[in-house]
Design an enzyme around this catalytic site. Structure first.
Site, short mmCIF file in Angstrom:
data_model
loop_
_atom_site.label_atom_id
_atom_site.label_comp_id
_atom_site.label_asym_id
_atom_site.label_seq_id
_atom_site.Cartn_x
_atom_site.Cartn_y
_atom_site.Cartn_z
N ASP A 1 -3.33 4.15 -2.43
CA ASP A 1 -4.26 4.71 -1.44
C ASP A 1 -4.21 6.24 -1.51
OD1 ASP A 1 -6.02 4.97 0.67
OD2 ASP A 1 -4.50 4.58 2.21
N LYS B 1 0.85 -1.20 0.00
CA LYS B 1 0.00 0.00 0.00
C LYS B 1 0.88 1.24 0.00
CE LYS B 1 -2.40 1.91 3.62
NZ LYS B 1 -2.41 3.38 3.55
N ARG C 1 3.62 -0.99 10.23
CA ARG C 1 4.81 -1.04 11.09
C ARG C 1 5.14 -2.40 11.68
NH1 ARG C 1 2.83 4.30 13.96
NH2 ARG C 1 0.91 3.36 13.15
O1 C5P Z 1 1.71 0.97 10.56
P1 C5P Z 1 0.23 0.67 10.66
O2 C5P Z 1 -0.08 -0.82 10.65
O3 C5P Z 1 -0.43 1.37 11.80
O4 C5P Z 1 -0.35 1.26 9.30
C1 C5P Z 1 -1.73 1.28 9.04
C2 C5P Z 1 -1.99 1.92 7.71
O5 C5P Z 1 -3.40 2.00 7.53
C3 C5P Z 1 -1.44 3.33 7.55
O6 C5P Z 1 -1.11 3.53 6.17
C4 C5P Z 1 -2.62 4.19 7.94
O7 C5P Z 1 -2.59 5.45 7.34
C5 C5P Z 1 -3.78 3.36 7.38
N1 C5P Z 1 -5.07 3.61 8.01
C6 C5P Z 1 -5.28 3.45 9.37
N2 C5P Z 1 -6.50 3.70 9.90
C7 C5P Z 1 -7.51 4.08 9.12
C8 C5P Z 1 -7.35 4.24 7.74
C9 C5P Z 1 -6.08 3.99 7.22
O8 C5P Z 1 -4.36 3.07 10.09
N3 C5P Z 1 -8.69 4.28 9.64
#
Ligand code: C5P
Length: 239
Positions: free
Chosen positions: A64, A37, A215
């Site tokens: 995205d 993504k 992460r």
């Molecule tokens: O690193 P992590 O697992 O927290 O990343 C989650 C991803 O999903 C990031 O790209 C974040 O911007 C996206 N996202 C999120 N919550 C949402 C929508 C998108 O964490 N409600």
């Protein structure tokens, strides 16, 4: 619901403006996750050429960019993005029925290579006082459901939703509607800034099709092992 392999269920969020870091991860994770993504942070820094370089490492791309504009402009943006052969693209459901239909009709121009269009409903950073401040009546949960129904009725493939919305949206919208779910944390990973998380196994068992996980994979000392461990946990939960 068509069967999705545990690896294909993982969409790895590579959130960085650094091309070399993204390329290193894309190279390591090719074949280990369903898609990479890339969001506004990466795209604003490296544009379509950067996306192509990540794809060239052997990855499907989840672009995205959360398009939200008048229907003609969204259609034009999606048409331009079709050149990148992405597997998934996002729009904002609050762009309304005409915009959502324009997005789907334009994606269909790619024929067999049609990307899935997935809509964002309510940003999880918005609480009910934020929603009231922009003039929205009712609870966040009601707004999520309203926008998810609109999304489905407009022909969009699915929504991005929080883990805690998965079970109710699956019940309301049936098995063919894609639920793409961030806020996922294996129990062995740091929560970082995520709140109201679920483990990969819990979210998959609740009915999520795809899990957006950044992460726990990208910041791991060993991203490949982290991705494999997550795929194993998903496999066990959906047996
Ligand atoms: O690193 P992590 O697992 O927290 O990343 C989650 C991803 O999903 C990031 O790209 C974040 O911007 C996206 N996202 C999120 N919550 C949402 C929508 C998108 O964490 N409600």
């Amino acid at each position: 619901m068509t069967e999705i392999s545990p690896i294909d269920r993982i969409f790895c969020a590579v959130d960085t403006p650094e091309l070399d870091d993204a390329l290193m991860l894309a190279d390591l994770l090719a074949g280990e996750v369903g898609a990479i993504k890339l969001g506004k942070e990466f795209f604003t820094a490296h544009g379509p050429d950067g996306v192509k370089r990540i794809a060239d490492c052997g990855n499907k791309i989840f672009l995205d960019l959360k398009f939200h504009d008048i229907p003609n402009t969204v259609a034009g943006s999606i048409r331009a993005a079709l050149r990148l052969n992405c597997a998934v693209m996002t729009v904002h459901a609050s762009g309304g029925p005409a915009m959502l239909k324009a997005a789907c009709d334009t994606a269909a121009e790619a024929g067999e290579k049609r990307p899935k269009i997935v809509a964002v409903t309510v940003l999880t950073s918005m609480d009910e006082s934020d929603l009231a401040a922009v003039g929205q009546q009712g609870s966040a949960a009601e707004q999520v459901l309203r926008l998810a129904r609109l999304t489905e009725a407009s022909g969009v493939d699915g929504v991005v939703c929080s883990p805690h919305e998965v079970a109710s949206l699956r019940r309301e919208l049936g098995d063919d509607f894609a639920l793409v779910v961030p806020g996922i944390r294996p129990d062995w990973a740091s929560e970082d800034d995520q709140k109201r998380i679920m483990t990969p196994a819990e979210a998959a068992a609740a009915g999520a099709n795809h899990l957006v996980i950044g992460r726990p994979i990208t910041r791991s000392d060993d991203p490949v092992s982290a991705a494999r461990r997550i795929a194993d946990e998903i496999a066990e939960s959906v047996l």
